[in-house]
Design a protein around this motif. Structure first.
Motif, PDB file in Angstrom:
ATOM      1  N   ARG A 115       0.832  -1.213   0.000  1.00 45.58           N
ATOM      2  CA  ARG A 115       0.000   0.000   0.000  1.00 45.58           C
ATOM      3  C   ARG A 115       0.864   1.261   0.000  1.00 45.58           C
ATOM      4  O   ARG A 115       0.549   2.255  -0.660  1.00 45.58           O
ATOM      5  CB  ARG A 115      -0.935   0.003   1.202  1.00 45.58           C
ATOM      6  CG  ARG A 115      -2.059  -0.997   1.112  1.00 45.58           C
ATOM      7  CD  ARG A 115      -3.085  -0.803   2.221  1.00 45.58           C
ATOM      8  NE  ARG A 115      -4.066  -1.874   2.193  1.00 45.58           N
ATOM      9  CZ  ARG A 115      -5.096  -1.933   1.348  1.00 45.58           C
ATOM     10  NH1 ARG A 115      -5.275  -0.948   0.462  1.00 45.58           N
ATOM     11  NH2 ARG A 115      -5.930  -2.947   1.376  1.00 45.58           N
ATOM     12  N   LEU A 116       1.967   1.219   0.761  1.00 41.00           N
ATOM     13  CA  LEU A 116       2.871   2.368   0.788  1.00 41.00           C
ATOM     14  C   LEU A 116       3.443   2.636  -0.604  1.00 41.00           C
ATOM     15  O   LEU A 116       3.433   3.789  -1.087  1.00 41.00           O
ATOM     16  CB  LEU A 116       3.986   2.111   1.799  1.00 41.00           C
ATOM     17  CG  LEU A 116       5.098   3.167   1.872  1.00 41.00           C
ATOM     18  CD1 LEU A 116       4.543   4.524   2.246  1.00 41.00           C
ATOM     19  CD2 LEU A 116       6.176   2.727   2.888  1.00 41.00           C
ATOM     20  N   LEU A 117       3.942   1.591  -1.254  1.00 42.48           N
ATOM     21  CA  LEU A 117       4.510   1.768  -2.593  1.00 42.48           C
ATOM     22  C   LEU A 117       3.439   2.226  -3.597  1.00 42.48           C
ATOM     23  O   LEU A 117       3.698   3.106  -4.440  1.00 42.48           O
ATOM     24  CB  LEU A 117       5.137   0.459  -3.066  1.00 42.48           C
ATOM     25  CG  LEU A 117       6.457   0.072  -2.387  1.00 42.48           C
ATOM     26  CD1 LEU A 117       6.836  -1.359  -2.729  1.00 42.48           C
ATOM     27  CD2 LEU A 117       7.577   1.024  -2.815  1.00 42.48           C
ATOM     28  N   TYR A 118       2.261   1.623  -3.479  1.00 42.41           N
ATOM     29  CA  TYR A 118       1.171   1.988  -4.378  1.00 42.41           C
ATOM     30  C   TYR A 118       0.755   3.438  -4.138  1.00 42.41           C
ATOM     31  O   TYR A 118       0.548   4.217  -5.087  1.00 42.41           O
ATOM     32  CB  TYR A 118       0.002   1.040  -4.152  1.00 42.41           C
ATOM     33  CG  TYR A 118      -1.134   1.165  -5.148  1.00 42.41           C
ATOM     34  CD1 TYR A 118      -0.927   1.614  -6.461  1.00 42.41           C
ATOM     35  CD2 TYR A 118      -2.442   0.846  -4.774  1.00 42.41           C
ATOM     36  CE1 TYR A 118      -1.978   1.705  -7.366  1.00 42.41           C
ATOM     37  CE2 TYR A 118      -3.496   0.926  -5.654  1.00 42.41           C
ATOM     38  CZ  TYR A 118      -3.260   1.367  -6.957  1.00 42.41           C
ATOM     39  OH  TYR A 118      -4.303   1.463  -7.857  1.00 42.41           O
ATOM     40  N   GLY A 119       0.653   3.831  -2.863  1.00 47.85           N
ATOM     41  CA  GLY A 119       0.284   5.208  -2.539  1.00 47.85           C
ATOM     42  C   GLY A 119       1.300   6.198  -3.067  1.00 47.85           C
ATOM     43  O   GLY A 119       0.936   7.270  -3.585  1.00 47.85           O
ATOM     44  N   GLU A 120       2.596   5.862  -2.939  1.00 45.48           N
ATOM     45  CA  GLU A 120       3.641   6.736  -3.480  1.00 45.48           C
ATOM     46  C   GLU A 120       3.521   6.840  -5.001  1.00 45.48           C
ATOM     47  O   GLU A 120       3.681   7.920  -5.592  1.00 45.48           O
ATOM     48  CB  GLU A 120       5.013   6.204  -3.074  1.00 45.48           C
ATOM     49  CG  GLU A 120       5.300   6.308  -1.588  1.00 45.48           C
ATOM     50  CD  GLU A 120       6.571   5.582  -1.178  1.00 45.48           C
ATOM     51  OE1 GLU A 120       7.136   5.942  -0.133  1.00 45.48           O
ATOM     52  OE2 GLU A 120       7.004   4.658  -1.900  1.00 45.48           O
ATOM     53  N   TRP A 121       3.238   5.702  -5.632  1.00 43.54           N
ATOM     54  CA  TRP A 121       3.085   5.686  -7.099  1.00 43.54           C
ATOM     55  C   TRP A 121       1.889   6.533  -7.504  1.00 43.54           C
ATOM     56  O   TRP A 121       1.961   7.321  -8.457  1.00 43.54           O
ATOM     57  CB  TRP A 121       2.915   4.236  -7.541  1.00 43.54           C
ATOM     58  CG  TRP A 121       2.829   4.033  -9.035  1.00 43.54           C
ATOM     59  CD1 TRP A 121       3.860   3.881  -9.889  1.00 43.54           C
ATOM     60  CD2 TRP A 121       1.618   3.954  -9.810  1.00 43.54           C
ATOM     61  NE1 TRP A 121       3.385   3.707 -11.176  1.00 43.54           N
ATOM     62  CE2 TRP A 121       2.024   3.758 -11.157  1.00 43.54           C
ATOM     63  CE3 TRP A 121       0.268   4.038  -9.511  1.00 43.54           C
ATOM     64  CZ2 TRP A 121       1.088   3.636 -12.193  1.00 43.54           C
ATOM     65  CZ3 TRP A 121      -0.667   3.921 -10.531  1.00 43.54           C
ATOM     66  CH2 TRP A 121      -0.248   3.727 -11.857  1.00 43.54           C
ATOM     67  N   LEU A 122       0.777   6.405  -6.781  1.00 45.79           N
ATOM     68  CA  LEU A 122      -0.423   7.188  -7.096  1.00 45.79           C
ATOM     69  C   LEU A 122      -0.177   8.681  -6.891  1.00 45.79           C
ATOM     70  O   LEU A 122      -0.647   9.515  -7.674  1.00 45.79           O
ATOM     71  CB  LEU A 122      -1.580   6.731  -6.205  1.00 45.79           C
ATOM     72  CG  LEU A 122      -2.151   5.339  -6.498  1.00 45.79           C
ATOM     73  CD1 LEU A 122      -3.059   4.881  -5.364  1.00 45.79           C
ATOM     74  CD2 LEU A 122      -2.914   5.330  -7.833  1.00 45.79           C
ATOM     75  N   ARG A 123       0.566   9.033  -5.830  1.00 41.08           N
ATOM     76  CA  ARG A 123       0.843  10.450  -5.581  1.00 41.08           C
ATOM     77  C   ARG A 123       1.654  11.057  -6.718  1.00 41.08           C
ATOM     78  O   ARG A 123       1.383  12.182  -7.168  1.00 41.08           O
ATOM     79  CB  ARG A 123       1.580  10.620  -4.252  1.00 41.08           C
ATOM     80  CG  ARG A 123       1.884  12.086  -3.940  1.00 41.08           C
ATOM     81  CD  ARG A 123       2.750  12.223  -2.708  1.00 41.08           C
ATOM     82  NE  ARG A 123       4.053  11.597  -2.842  1.00 41.08           N
ATOM     83  CZ  ARG A 123       5.059  12.133  -3.550  1.00 41.08           C
ATOM     84  NH1 ARG A 123       4.905  13.253  -4.220  1.00 41.08           N
ATOM     85  NH2 ARG A 123       6.217  11.511  -3.613  1.00 41.08           N
ATOM     86  N   ARG A 124       2.654  10.287  -7.187  1.00 36.51           N
ATOM     87  CA  ARG A 124       3.488  10.809  -8.271  1.00 36.51           C
ATOM     88  C   ARG A 124       2.676  11.012  -9.550  1.00 36.51           C
ATOM     89  O   ARG A 124       3.063  11.812 -10.409  1.00 36.51           O
ATOM     90  CB  ARG A 124       4.675   9.877  -8.525  1.00 36.51           C
ATOM     91  CG  ARG A 124       5.703   9.876  -7.402  1.00 36.51           C
ATOM     92  CD  ARG A 124       6.990   9.208  -7.837  1.00 36.51           C
ATOM     93  NE  ARG A 124       6.805   7.806  -8.150  1.00 36.51           N
ATOM     94  CZ  ARG A 124       6.882   6.810  -7.277  1.00 36.51           C
ATOM     95  NH1 ARG A 124       7.136   7.091  -5.993  1.00 36.51           N
ATOM     96  NH2 ARG A 124       6.719   5.568  -7.652  1.00 36.51           N
TER      97      ARG A 124
END
Length: 894
Positions: A774-783
């Motif tokens: 979720r952390l990696l996905y959230g970072e990807w979504l933010r970018r």
């Protein structure tokens, strides 16, 4: 006089006990320095405290639990208050029950609980004089209790004479007695021999060097003799010479009867007089020694005024007189209750090999083994070996002595006896066992690789004649070679395992198959067939295997095939059984695998508790290599970054000897670097882990972390370096969620989105892995400016990390949310009350929540019930409860 500082120190010990705190002091010093006098002063200062006294007796030092029995036999009526397993162990140790005593540390746990029970109504003071002469079984039990007492009103004091036998005072408060200062020495001499002239007194003060016993004894001797102007002698030698002169002045018959007292260990006047009668001596022969102040008669007991008198009496006697006395004592010590003493006296009376006496000592060893006295087993077997008439019998008994010495924690003695046995026989079975013992000692003393080499040698001798034992030795070889990262030794072990043919119905068959598959995976990167590993795990899980080490390896195989939850449940059952059975020696090994299992599940609180328990026990019982292993796991935990980094330098210096454990620690440091945003450093550490000799062990799980570090460091090309091996393992173990995450890291656009969603759907109940995704996905979504979706994933990740105790990752998720403009408020996960507890408190709370009483918890964790209560007392305000019944809800909610 002249001991104010030491007396103040010991007065503090008594104050601790009266205020409900345990403490232990070891008083060390040379013979005659005043240890016993100080002990008597402590006893006098104890007031209304309950007082238990014991003493080591040299002639009793081979009788298992003799010293402990002397101290605790008045309290056998309190055994029923102990947990059943502990009570049975103490009864067996004292010859009051027929069952086996079990693990030698169970007696220590029982001693701990009994002392706590005796201190329930008033503070307790335990005094042990001449502790260097305690039998090893008693000493182990008392020191185990001393090191694990906590919130109990108990003080323990041991006195130890230097230069006699090693005394394991590691971790204990030691008071070392020096000689009296000149003024105190003058005062003592004046009190005992005021008539001495100044030159004689000054010479005495110079010679005695402040030793109180030397001052007193030499003062008496010099009343009628001038001071000799000879060169200085050791103080102990002067004191002994003084006793020697006084003994020489006695009638011959008195000296012979004193020799009986010195050789006897019962202090029973009746026994002494009956043995004396057999030697033509009469009770009146004892009177001159009593008048000279050398012995004290107290009712039906006779004892020397000072242990050195006993030593001089025995050591100065001619050999033929000593053997005659031992023969006489053996003749009067009739009855089953004296069987062990009788056998030892017969052995001391033997003037050459005697198979009958050797066989009797072998029976002594069997009885000591049932009572749990492994050190006494070793002593009896070794003496039996010395009296054996045939080389083969001698070798067999020596190897039994070596095994018992190893089990008793005496590695040097075990190695010496095993090496001697090897050179006496051509029997492959005896040589193999001797080699195996030397291998196990080598693990701690030299290296895991040395252990593996020797275990291989031993197993090669019995592949055909004893396949089950060969598998046991090769199990040791594979596992030690695995720890050493020695692939060549793993390969040799696997090749030899292929030649072993255990019976089809033997539990060793699935063990051999699993080790072959594991060895191929470790050395040849052949993860395609994990079925034998899974078969051993299933056999261990469903009760098809009973041996502890094989069930432990079965549980580890479960981790290797990614069945983490079921494997951890098996290891938890194994740990609970070991606690219930008092098999404390196994717990540090079980705790290691259990802690790793909990780490892989993301249960960082539980992993911390298992690590703390294993580390504490390993330190208490001297398992140094296991201490290092547990510290490596502590570095891998992510709940306390400062502790991890503080421990790392110590454990990483063992990398050359124990690379597998060191790699586990390096994985932990790499994760900390990754969580804190130091991608380059993380990549370097994780690449070393994923390229190292343990890369196909549980450390295969580090590959996704390596891939993440490579991508974040701007090196996606390196991210693919180890993925093929990981993908092959994941396919064989159905562990596909992490593969999907790795693919998401290396993909773009809609394909990455699809892989992230796929991974989240595959994680199941693995909260930690899901939070990382979720952390990696959230970072990807933010970018990609998908702010609402990013906030949802990052908030969920942060809450999960906070709940799990993964502080660095929670901080990274918080930082990402701040980039989105959020100022995250405290979440439910942040308020997890169990995070406020120490690992020991957490263990206690969890067991209390399961409905166990303080006494039952103490039996499981090898703590006194009062210490358990103290942990709960400290835990309640931390977690916001006031009643025990609230714990079950709290633990289930979190």
């Amino acid at each position: 006089m002249g001991r104010d500082r030491e007396r103040d120190h010991l007065a503090g010990l008594l104050r601790d006990a009266r205020s409900g705190r345990s403490s232990t002091v070891v008083i060390r010093g040379e013979a005659g320095i005043g240890k016993t006098s100080l002990l008597e002063q402590v006893a006098a200062d104890a007031g209304d405290m309950r007082l238990i006294r014991g003493a080591g007796v040299e002639s009793e030092s081979e009788l298992a639990f003799g010293g402990l029995h002397l101290m605790l036999h008045p309290f056998t009526g309190r055994f029923d208050a102990l947990p059943a397993q502990q009570a049975a162990a103490l009864r067996s140790a004292f010859g009051l029950g027929s069952g086996p005593a079990g693990d030698r540390f169970l007696i220590g746990a029982a001693t701990l609980t009994l002392l706590s029970e005796l201190a329930a109504d008033r503070p307790l003071l335990c005094l042990v004089d001449d502790a260097q002469w305690l039998d090893n079984a008693s000493l182990d039990a008392l020191l185990f209790a001393a090191r694990r007492l906590g919130a109990d009103p108990i003080s323990m004091v041991f006195t130890v004479r230097d230069g006699v036998r090693p005394f394991p005072d590691r971790g204990l408060d030691v008071v070392r007695l020096a000689g009296l200062d000149r003024a105190a020495a003058q005062e003592l001499v004046a009190a005992h021999a005021p008539e001495l002239t100044v030159p004689v007194r000054e010479r005495l003060l110079d010679e005695a060097a402040g030793n109180p016993l030397a001052l007193i004894e030499l003062a008496h001797a010099l009343k009628s003799r001038p001071a000799r102007h000879a060169g200085p002698l050791p103080v102990g030698g002067k004191v002994q010479e003084s006793f020697r002169r006084r003994l020489a002045e006695l009638p011959d018959a008195t000296r012979r009867l004193l020799l009986v007292v010195a050789a006897d260990g019962t202090a029973d006047l009746g026994v002494v007089l009956r043995a004396g009668d057999a030697l033509g001596l009469v009770p009146a022969d004892l009177e001159p020694a009593e008048e000279a102040g050398l012995v004290v008669l107290d009712g039906e007991e006779v004892r020397f005024r000072h242990p050195l008198i006993r030593a001089v009496t025995y050591q100065d006697a001619a050999h033929h007189r000593r053997t005659a006395v031992h023969g006489a004592l053996a003749g009067v010590l009739t009855g089953d209750e004296h069987a062990d003493r009788r056998a030892w006296h017969r052995a001391a009376a033997a003037t050459g090999p005697d198979e009958e006496v050797a066989a009797e000592l072998e029976r002594v060893a069997h009885r000591a083994g049932r009572r749990g006295g492994t050190a006494a087993v070793a002593a009896a077997y070794e003496r039996a070996a010395r009296l054996s008439t045939e080389p083969e019998g001698k070798a067999r008994r020596l190897v039994h002595a070596a095994r018992a010495s190893y089990d008793a924690g005496r590695p040097d003695q075990a190695t010496r006896l095993a090496a001697e046995a090897e050179h006496l026989t051509g029997d492959d079975g005896v040589v193999a066992e001797a080699t195996f013992i030397r291998a196990q000692v080598a693990y701690e003393r030299t290296s895991p690789a040395a252990d593996a080499e020797l275990a291989l040698q031993g197993a090669a001798l019995i592949v055909e004649s004893d396949p089950d034992q060969a598998v046991s030795m090769l199990t040791e070889a594979v596992w030690s070679a695995r720890d050493a990262g020695a692939h060549g030794l793993v390969r040799q072990s696997v090749e030899l395992l292929r030649k072993v043919r255990p019976p089809a119905d033997s539990a060793k068959a699935p063990v051999a198959g699993a080790l072959i598959a594991y060895g191929r995976r470790l050395v040849d990167d052949a993860p395609d067939d994990v079925r034998p590993m899974r078969a051993l795990f299933e056999a261990a899980r469903t009760g098809g295997i009973e041996d502890v080490i094989e069930r432990l390896i079965g549980g580890f195989m479960g981790l290797l095939v990614a069945d983490d939850r079921a494997a951890t449940e098996l290891l938890e059952r194994l740990a609970a059984e070991a606690r219930a059975e008092g098999a404390l020696g196994w717990l540090p090994y079980i705790s290691e695998a259990l802690a790793i299992g909990r780490v892989l599940l993301g249960d960082l609180h539980g992993a911390d508790a298992a690590t703390a328990e294993g580390l504490s026990l390993a330190a208490d019982i001297g398992m140094d290599m296991q201490v290092t292993a547990m510290k490596c796991i502590a570095v891998r935990l992510e709940s306390d970054p400062e502790r991890s980094r503080a421990l790392a330098p110590d454990v990483l210096r063992h990398a050359g000897v124990h690379p597998t454990n060191a790699a586990l620690a390096s994985w932990g440091l790499g994760l900390l670097d990754l969580a804190e945003g130091h991608a380059g450093e993380a990549l370097e550490r994780l690449d070393a882990v994923c390229s190292g000799p343990a890369r196909y062990d549980v450390l295969i799980r580090a590959v996704p972390d390596h891939a993440e570090a490579a991508v974040r460091a701007g090196r996606p090309d390196l991210a693919r370096a180890h993925l093929p091996a990981f993908e092959a393992w994941a396919a064989a173990t159905s562990c596909t969620a992490l593969i999907a995450r790795c693919r998401a890291l290396l993909a773009d656009g809609d394909e990455a989105d699809e892989h992230y969603r796929s991974a989240l759907g595959l994680h199941g109940d693995r909260a930690y892995d899901a939070a990382r995704t979720r952390l990696l996905y959230g970072e990807w979504l933010r970018r990609r400016r998908r702010r609402t979706e990013a906030r949802i994933e990052l908030t969920a990740a942060r809450s999960a990390f906070a709940r799990l105790g993964a502080a660095p990752w929670a901080e990274r998720a918080r930082a990402e949310l701040e980039v989105l403009g959020d100022r995250p408020a405290a979440s439910a996960g942040d308020a997890d009350p169990l995070k406020r507890l120490t690992p020991q408190e957490l263990q206690v709370v969890r067991l209390a929540a399961a409905g166990l009483s303080n006494r039952e918890i103490g039996a499981q964790l090898y703590l006194s019930p009062r210490t358990v209560g103290h942990h709960l007392y400290k835990a309640y305000p931390k977690i916001g409860v006031t009643r025990r019944m609230e714990l079950a809800r709290l633990v289930s909610d979190t």
